[in-house]
Design an enzyme around this catalytic site. Structure first.
Site, PDB file in Angstrom:
ATOM      1  N   ARG A   1       4.936  11.466  -0.111  1.00 17.27           N
ATOM      2  CA  ARG A   1       5.359  10.524  -1.148  1.00 17.27           C
ATOM      3  C   ARG A   1       6.669  11.004  -1.774  1.00 17.27           C
ATOM      4  NH1 ARG A   1       1.980   5.782  -2.258  1.00 17.27           N
ATOM      5  NH2 ARG A   1       0.011   6.220  -1.180  1.00 17.27           N
TER       6      ARG A   1
ATOM      7  N   SER B 269       3.336   1.334   3.075  1.00 15.37           N
ATOM      8  CA  SER B 269       2.746   0.992   1.784  1.00 15.37           C
ATOM      9  C   SER B 269       1.522   0.110   1.988  1.00 15.37           C
ATOM     10  CB  SER B 269       3.776   0.255   0.931  1.00 15.37           C
ATOM     11  OG  SER B 269       3.158  -0.472  -0.118  1.00 15.37           O
ATOM     12  N   GLY B 270       0.401   0.512   1.386  1.00 13.67           N
ATOM     13  CA  GLY B 270      -0.780  -0.342   1.433  1.00 13.67           C
ATOM     14  C   GLY B 270      -0.551  -1.650   0.708  1.00 13.67           C
ATOM     15  N   HIS B 271       0.072  -1.590  -0.484  1.00 19.38           N
ATOM     16  CA  HIS B 271       0.414  -2.819  -1.206  1.00 19.38           C
ATOM     17  C   HIS B 271       1.195  -3.769  -0.302  1.00 19.38           C
ATOM     18  CE1 HIS B 271      -0.764  -1.487  -5.251  1.00 19.38           C
ATOM     19  NE2 HIS B 271      -0.322  -2.626  -5.744  1.00 19.38           N
TER      20      HIS B 271
ATOM     21  N   LYS C  13      -0.942   5.278   8.068  1.00 20.48           N
ATOM     22  CA  LYS C  13      -0.710   6.276   7.013  1.00 20.48           C
ATOM     23  C   LYS C  13      -1.102   7.673   7.478  1.00 20.48           C
ATOM     24  CE  LYS C  13      -1.289   3.594   2.703  1.00 20.48           C
ATOM     25  NZ  LYS C  13      -0.162   4.130   1.926  1.00 20.48           N
TER      26      LYS C  13
ATOM     27  N   ARG D 184       6.363  -1.109  -5.694  1.00 15.19           N
ATOM     28  CA  ARG D 184       5.949   0.284  -5.509  1.00 15.19           C
ATOM     29  C   ARG D 184       7.141   1.240  -5.508  1.00 15.19           C
ATOM     30  NH1 ARG D 184       1.302   0.197  -7.273  1.00 15.19           N
ATOM     31  NH2 ARG D 184       0.515   1.923  -6.037  1.00 15.19           N
TER      32      ARG D 184
ATOM     33  N   HIS E  48       6.525   5.019  -3.643  1.00 18.44           N
ATOM     34  CA  HIS E  48       6.855   4.681  -2.263  1.00 18.44           C
ATOM     35  C   HIS E  48       8.346   4.754  -2.004  1.00 18.44           C
ATOM     36  CE1 HIS E  48       3.217   3.635  -0.147  1.00 18.44           C
ATOM     37  NE2 HIS E  48       2.765   2.992  -1.216  1.00 18.44           N
TER      38      HIS E  48
END
Length: 609
Positions: free
Chosen positions: A360, A402-404, A353, A490, A496
């Site tokens: 974003r 994306s962290g998710h 990231k 997301r 995202h």
């Protein structure tokens, strides 16, 4: 401070029998601390640090348990015979009760993580965390001692052995490097992450013990140096992603980026906009997976653990949940694998990231500058500020990956590897049949809500006026489906881009035009059927050169596979990041508002990966 009244926590929607199992009970305590610390502004907030806390908890539980109940097909994470004292498993010294050893390991680890340190090198310890926050977290731990199945015997050799195990893990893995944002300033330019236009600053108390006193502005940049500086847990190599479209080796991928802008506007916009084509069910999917650091809810690693709890009980080896050592061993191994993979996923996703600093959609669409592509007034559905009266927000860290998607890729791939051959048989890159029923998200449980007034921590959320989120009960056919929906959720919130999750050609329907993907008659993006999806596409990268995964899902899968294939072994010391001073960037343009603390904790803010 005087006596403290516990924050009323809404009941969790799972069978009460789960916590009759002591492995699941201590997991539950870790998850309770997650939601409480995000409610009171305590330590270890935000996705990567909250994942790390659970990883440390379950490694301590794992080695305490398996030191007393030795497995035949794997070893403990620490070793009793190693010459490196930092990785040496303590001597049991007569410990023979796994239940008490696990209790000692869990309580000592959670106390070390969440209680105010007695000694701290920082000249202003705890400056960003109120006394009330520590008191509320202490109440959770005190209650756990009273509620632990089988009780807690602090004087037993087994309990003290568990404490010793936790001490070794805490010394080894409590690595706060990079958690502070001090010294970071956004890099200007097209495609670059910047302050959120709908929440450019937050106002925080000058004195955390006087929340109604003077406030100061604070710009949020969550853990910009964490991924490059902190210790990894169990990965055995470096992990990289391909460059995103528009940057470096992919600077000429304008068609891919432009189509991603179209998807962001159509699928992630605010509900009231005519340009938004997302269905009501897709809106529900976006909210279902959110867990964006909100009051009483916490972060995504908490939700993933809640799902794994249901999977673990659904597919337990023996019927006796409370007393079966077979089940205890099963759960101790499963949660260590899952939460270590989740921790390393957080480290590598944060490394990438902040390597790319990719903006974003809210910034990208508003600042596009091309009349036929962007919209300077566009708004997203946004990450929900659940149980507050605030508006939705854009997470205070870059988009790609994306962290998710990375967390979910790692967690659900680890689940798939663990149960492969037991629930069924499947290839590592194809759908499984790990189905679960009655899975309820606390974002959509018929209790939590969007408030009409500020949150009152002294009153049950059920007694606070607001719009209650509909209770939605879900069934999933596979962990492959869980992984996919978690990632694309997301996109539906507008936080995202599609490539933050995975390569477009891996999840969308191609058209005859290169890098342009199919839509339905309403203009909404059409996704592939989940059973047909394979995460195989690779892309180029400038440094290092080569072909690498695109997006968080394949990155998470890659991390989980490596950890599982190597049997949950520590990351070799020689490939850990070298100790270094936190980088300091010179500001460009306007001087940012100074960070509110210079401490070994990430900012205590509401956040989403």
């Amino acid at each position: 401070m005087g006596s403290v009244t516990p924050i009323p926590l809404p009941k969790i929607d799972e069978p009460e029998e789960y916590n009759t199992n002591y492995i699941l009970f201590w997991n539950h305590v870790g998850l309770e601390l997650n939601r409480v610390t995000h409610t009171v502004g305590g330590p270890l907030t935000g996705p990567p640090l909250s994942a790390r806390a659970l990883g440390m908890l379950h490694l301590a539980i794992h080695d305490a348990y398996f030191s007393i109940c030795p497995p035949t097909d794997f070893t403990t994470f620490l070793s009793p015979d190693t010459e490196n004292a930092a990785y040496r498993l303590p001597s049991p010294n007569g410990a023979n009760d796994a239940r008490q050893a696990v209790a000692g390991a869990a309580l000592k680890m959670l106390s070390s993580l969440y209680m105010k340190p007695v000694e701290q090198p920082n000249p202003n310890p705890g400056a960003n965390i109120s006394d009330n926050a520590y008191a509320q977290l202490g109440l959770v731990l005190d209650r756990s001692v009273l509620e632990a199945p089988g009780g807690v015997d602090r004087e037993s050799a087994s309990f003290m052995f568990g404490e010793d195990v936790a001490d070794v893990f805490f010394a080894l893995l409590n690595d706060p490097r990079g958690a502070s944002q001090e010294g970071y300033h956004p890099t200007p330019g097209r495609y670059k992450f910047d302050d959120e236009p709908t929440h450019p600053v937050v106002l925080i108390p000058v004195d955390p013990n006087n929340p109604n006193g003077p406030k100061m502005p604070f710009r949020q940049y969550h853990a910009p140096f964490y991924g490059k500086t902190t210790k990894r847990f169990a990965t055995q190599s470096e992990h990289f992603l391909a460059d995103p479209p528009g940057l470096r080796s992919n600077a000429d991928e304008t068609a891919e980026y432009d189509d991603a802008v179209r998807v962001a506007i159509a699928m992630g916009g605010a509900q009231a906009l005519n340009s938004t084509k997302r269905s009501p069910w897709q809106t529900a999917q976006g909210l279902y997976w959110a867990y964006d650091g909100s009051n009483l809810i916490g972060t995504p690693p908490r939700f993933y653990n809640q799902i794994v709890r249901r999977i673990a009980v659904t597919y337990k080896k023996e019927e006796d949940l409370a007393n079966s050592e077979v089940n205890n061993a099963d759960f101790a191994r499963l949660f260590a694998l899952v939460d270590v993979a989740c921790t390393d996923a957080g480290i590598f996703s944060w490394k990438e990231k902040w390597e790319f600093e990719f903006w974003r959609p809210l910034s990208g669409v508003r600042d596009d500058g091309r009349p036929d592509h962007g919209d300077p007034f566009w708004l997203t559905l946004g990450a929900p500020a659940t149980n507050t009266n605030d508006i939705p927000f854009k997470p205070p860290f870059p988009a790609y990956p994306s962290g998710h998607a990375t967390f979910g890729g790692a967690v659900f791939q680890m689940v798939r590897r663990y149960y492969n051959g037991r629930v069924g048989t499947w290839k590592d890159d194809e759908p499984d049949n790990i189905a679960i029923d009655m899975m309820i998200s606390e974002e959509l449980n018929g209790v939590n809500r969007d408030l009409r007034q500020p949150y009152d921590p002294t009153a049950p959320i059920e007694d606070q006026p607001g719009i209650v989120r509909t209770r939605i009960v879900r069934h999933f056919d596979s962990a492959w489906e869980l992984m996919f929906e978690n990632a694309i959720s997301r996109i539906f919130l507008g936080v995202h881009w599609r490539f933050d999750a995975a390569a477009a050609r891996d999840i969308l329907i191609p058209t005859t035009t290169k890098d342009v993907y199919a839509v339905d008659n309403n203009g909404a993006t059409v996704f592939q059927n989940v059973e047909d999806i394979r995460y195989t596409t690779r892309g180029t990268r400038e440094d290092p050169e080569g072909l690498f995964p695109i997006g968080g899902v394949p990155l998470g899968i890659e991390i989980a596979d490596e950890i599982f294939n190597n049997g949950l072994k520590p990351t070799p010391p020689e490939i850990q990041p070298m100790p270094q001073e936190t980088p300091v960037q010179k500001p460009v343009g306007q001087q940012p508002v100074k960070g509110m603390w210079e401490e070994e904790q990430a900012p205590v803010v509401k956040e989403a990966p």
